[in-house]
Enzyme design. Structure first.
Site, PDB file in Angstrom:
ATOM      1  N   SER A 194       0.799  -1.010   0.180  1.00 52.83           N
ATOM      2  CA  SER A 194      -0.081  -0.007   0.079  1.00 52.83           C
ATOM      3  C   SER A 194       0.994   1.195  -0.080  1.00 52.83           C
ATOM      4  O   SER A 194       1.343   1.636  -0.900  1.00 52.83           O
ATOM      5  CB  SER A 194      -0.854   0.070   0.902  1.00 52.83           C
ATOM      6  OG  SER A 194      -2.224   1.145   1.023  1.00 52.83           O
ATOM      7  N   ASP A 249      -1.081   1.388  -4.621  1.00 51.25           N
ATOM      8  CA  ASP A 249      -1.757   0.743  -4.743  1.00 51.25           C
ATOM      9  C   ASP A 249      -3.462   1.356  -4.758  1.00 51.25           C
ATOM     10  O   ASP A 249      -4.025   0.500  -5.052  1.00 51.25           O
ATOM     11  CB  ASP A 249      -2.275  -0.406  -3.723  1.00 51.25           C
ATOM     12  CG  ASP A 249      -2.536  -0.174  -2.064  1.00 51.25           C
ATOM     13  OD1 ASP A 249      -2.699   0.531  -1.808  1.00 51.25           O
ATOM     14  OD2 ASP A 249      -3.033  -1.405  -1.994  1.00 51.25           O
TER      15      ASP A 249
END
Ligand code: MG
Length: 449
Positions: free
Chosen positions: A97, A242
């Site tokens: 992430s 992401d």
């Protein structure tokens, strides 16, 4: 580090291909036990370690008998949507992430396309802690590519019923874009092209060589602010590697803070989809103000995307998400989605004759102060009881730590223990910085030893 949201570590230290293979195999075995089906969608962000870990995950999944559908480099929300579209039994996203370049991680996705919740994660952990049952040679899983996941995701966004593509196209918005060399380049280019925007972009290469800290918080968006100013853009968009969080830079070239993404998106969605709004306990009061102005209630859930998504399901919410730029629109799916957020912001601009800076200013402004305090020696429940008694005029919420709110003074405080350090994190928000700092000090003074 293993938690509800997945498995995370530094490449070459805690996180090795062996660890990834083991947890992918355990997840595969969990998926097969849960059933029905044996297909698992696999995708990754652009990190340098991504191809290696995707291969390691593939080996683990095939070794227990799962058929892998590999979508390659893709936004996490595209991977989640592919699970739904293909009727798969689960999904794995290889992504850390917004974390820095040396990290990578696995995120586990259930058959609904939502992340595993705490109970599902615990069930998966039991499999991982035991002997993972492997398949014999004739039962090994297969592997195929699916290069269409991002395009299907894009189509789903363009089909949002109240998204007026023609109206947005007619405005020919100038958009500055920063994809931080993550997985967002393809979908954002395609989306902004479909919406007729004139785009000036940086960091579009999907090679994972992040040129700055990848979290899209205001202090990391200096280059995008400059790009908005030099290109005269109507809006600047920044996403994380992401692609589930979106931050905005206003037409004035100022990063306005991630809290405004959800607040502005909600102000648009509530016009078209009146309903409940759900967010977590640490999200700005900006969203209360937006919900109140629309005559709707704001429901708060424990921190963590899956907690917000599950509560949205339960409440039949029409919009929700997190103050970190994570917007969840059930019209598309119940997960944070940066391109969805971008489409909503452009629709908001198209419906308005005001610039983004004015729309944000109209919502209001708060100041958030974050502090760490040493963890008290008493059990935290006793600490929360004492604080609740000390502030009888505040509304107390004990779903996740302690949240005290003073609605009339438009301020709140949220205390939660850190999962990794002997500290308590405290977040306070108030209309001014002085009031927010004073609230931190008041709570600190009231804290039992
Ligand atoms: Mg993310």
């Amino acid at each position: 580090m293993v938690s509800v949201s997945g498995l995370r570590g530094r490449v070459g230290e805690g996180l090795t291909p062996e660890v990834i293979t083991h947890f992918a195999a355990a997840f595969g075995a969990y998926v097969l036990r849960r059933g029905p089906g044996k297909t698992v969608v696999l995708g990754r962000d652009s990190r340098v370690s991504g191809p290696m870990f995707a291969r390691a995950a593939t080996a683990g999944l095939q070794s227990v008998g799962c058929d892998v559908v590999d979508v390659g480099i893709a936004p996490t929300p595209s991977v989640q949507l592919a699970v739904e579209d293909l009727g798969a039994a689960g999904g794995l996203a290889v992504t850390a992430s917004h974390n820095p370049i040396e990290w990578n991680a696995l995120k586990f996705i259930g058959p609904s396309g939502m992340f595993l919740d705490a109970q599902e994660s615990a069930e998966m952990r039991i499999v991982a802690d035991g002997e993972v049952p492997r398949a014999m040679w004739r039962n090994l899983g297969g592997w195929r590519e699916d290069p269409e996941a991002v395009e299907r995701h894009l189509r789903r966004i363009l089909a949002i019923p109240f998204l007026d593509v023609e109206r947005i196209r007619q405005r020919r918005f100038k958009v500055a874009l920063d994809c931080v060399r993550g997985a967002g380049g393809t979908i954002f280019s395609r989306l902004l092209d479909e919406l007729g925007c004139e785009v000036t972009a940086i960091n579009m290469e999907a090679d994972g060589l992040f040129p700055r800290e990848p979290e899209p918080v205001a202090e990391n968006l200096k280059e995008l602010e400059e790009l908005v100013r030099t290109s005269g853009a109507d809006v600047g968009l920044a996403t994380d590697p992401d692609v589930d969080r979106l931050s905005l830079v206003s037409d004035e070239g100022r990063a306005i803070g991630e809290d405004y993404t959800l607040a502005l998106a909600a102000s648009l969605v509530l016009r078209h989809r009146p309903g409940a709004v759900v967010t977590n306990l640490s999200t700005s009061r900006l969203l209360d103000d937006v919900a109140t102005a629309a005559g709707r209630t704001l429901v708060r859930a424990p921190v963590g995307e899956i907690n917000v998504a599950r509560r949205m399901q339960a409440e039949g919410a029409t919009i929700g998400g997190e103050g970190n730029g994570g917007v969840i629109l059930p019209d598309v799916h119940l997960t944070r989605d940066a391109p969805v957020a971008a489409a909503l912001i452009l629709q908001l601009l198209a419906e308005s004759d005001q610039p983004l800076s004015a729309l944000a200013a109209a919502i209001g402004r708060y100041e958030i102060v974050k502090e760490k305090l040493p963890r008290p020696s008493q059990p935290l429940d006793a600490v929360y009881d004492a604080l609740t008694a000390h502030f009888p005029e505040a509304e107390a919420d004990r779903q996740d730590g302690l949240r005290l709110s003073w609605a009339a003074e438009r301020k709140w405080a949220h205390l939660r223990p850190s999962g990794t350090e002997p500290i308590v994190r405290i977040i306070c928000e108030a209309p001014s910085r002085d009031e927010a700092v004073a609230l931190v000090d008041t709570l600190r003074a009231a804290l039992p030893a």
